[in-house]
Motif scaffolding. Structure first.
Motif, PDB file in Angstrom:
ATOM      1  N   MET A  76       0.831  -1.196   0.000  1.00  0.00           N
ATOM      2  CA  MET A  76       0.000   0.000   0.000  1.00  0.00           C
ATOM      3  C   MET A  76       0.874   1.257   0.000  1.00  0.00           C
ATOM      4  SD  MET A  76      -2.868   1.302   2.741  1.00  0.00           S
ATOM      5  CE  MET A  76      -1.675   1.454   4.043  1.00  0.00           C
ATOM      6  N   LEU A 108       1.017   3.889  -3.082  1.00  0.00           N
ATOM      7  CA  LEU A 108       0.719   5.302  -2.814  1.00  0.00           C
ATOM      8  C   LEU A 108       1.862   6.201  -3.252  1.00  0.00           C
ATOM      9  CD1 LEU A 108      -1.134   5.439   0.611  1.00  0.00           C
ATOM     10  CD2 LEU A 108      -1.912   6.371  -1.557  1.00  0.00           C
ATOM     11  N   GLU A 126      -4.336  -3.577  -5.632  1.00  0.00           N
ATOM     12  CA  GLU A 126      -4.029  -2.650  -4.529  1.00  0.00           C
ATOM     13  C   GLU A 126      -4.348  -1.210  -4.929  1.00  0.00           C
ATOM     14  OE1 GLU A 126      -3.106  -1.500  -0.768  1.00  0.00           O
ATOM     15  OE2 GLU A 126      -3.195  -3.562  -1.490  1.00  0.00           O
ATOM     16  N   LEU A 146      -7.191   0.983  -3.066  1.00  0.00           N
ATOM     17  CA  LEU A 146      -6.879   2.307  -2.515  1.00  0.00           C
ATOM     18  C   LEU A 146      -7.783   3.376  -3.124  1.00  0.00           C
ATOM     19  CD1 LEU A 146      -2.990   2.274  -2.361  1.00  0.00           C
ATOM     20  CD2 LEU A 146      -4.536   2.628  -0.438  1.00  0.00           C
TER      21      LEU A 146
END
Length: 179
Positions: free
Chosen positions: A17, A21, A104, A108
């Motif tokens: 994550m 990001l 992922e 998100l």
């Protein structure tokens, strides 16, 4: 063994994550000086900086972060495979890792959109985390807004984006049997 598997899932999931990001923040050209951005940068720098020495960024695309995300996902599946049965299939691990990185990102995006929608009811928009969420989601909400006719102040772009994200996640699950 379930407790150890859970711990591996959580630790690798958090690492994935953070790296996704990091890639997304740079791709969206989010504010680097925002406290949320700074936290992600500081968390990912120890693993990312060595990769960036031989894989520099191409404009807004951080190729090293993308590779690191793939490697983190692959490491997770290698560890889980060794823990469960000891058999490693490099092609299967590569495909599952690629799908895991895409999943992922979609997860998100889904949760950021949900949180942003809920915050829009209460917040005044002066929170650094809310600013980052806006900077991350506006690049794909803006084209949806441009396609929709005016609704008298009602913004359905978030709803359409969430539907599209869920459709893609279900499609990936149908195609690859993972998620």
């Amino acid at each position: 063994m379930n407790a150890l598997g859970f711990l591996i899932e959580v630790l690798f999931g958090l690492a994935l994550m953070a790296v996704v990001l990091r890639f997304w923040l740079q791709a969206a050209r989010a504010d680097f000086y925002n406290p949320v951005s700074q936290t992600i940068v500081k968390l990912t720098n120890p693993l990312l900086l060595p990769l960036q020495t031989f894989l520099p960024s191409k404009g807004q695309w951080n190729i090293a972060a993308l590779l690191l995300a793939f490697l983190v996902a692959a490491a997770k599946y290698v560890v889980l495979s060794l823990m469960l049965n000891g058999a490693l299939n490099p092609i299967a691990i590569s495909i599952i890792s690629l799908v895991a990185v895409i999943n992922e990102f979609l997860t998100l995006a889904f949760w950021i959109l949900i949180i942003r929608a809920i915050l829009s009811w209460f917040s005044q928009g002066h929170n650094p985390a809310e600013l980052i969420m806006m900077q991350l989601t506006e690049p794909f909400l803006r084209p949806i807004r441009n396609l929709l006719p005016p609704m008298g102040g009602l913004d359905l772009s978030v709803l359409l984006a969430i539907i599209a994200i869920q459709f893609i996640k279900i499609l990936l699950g149908d195609l690859f049997g993972v998620m």
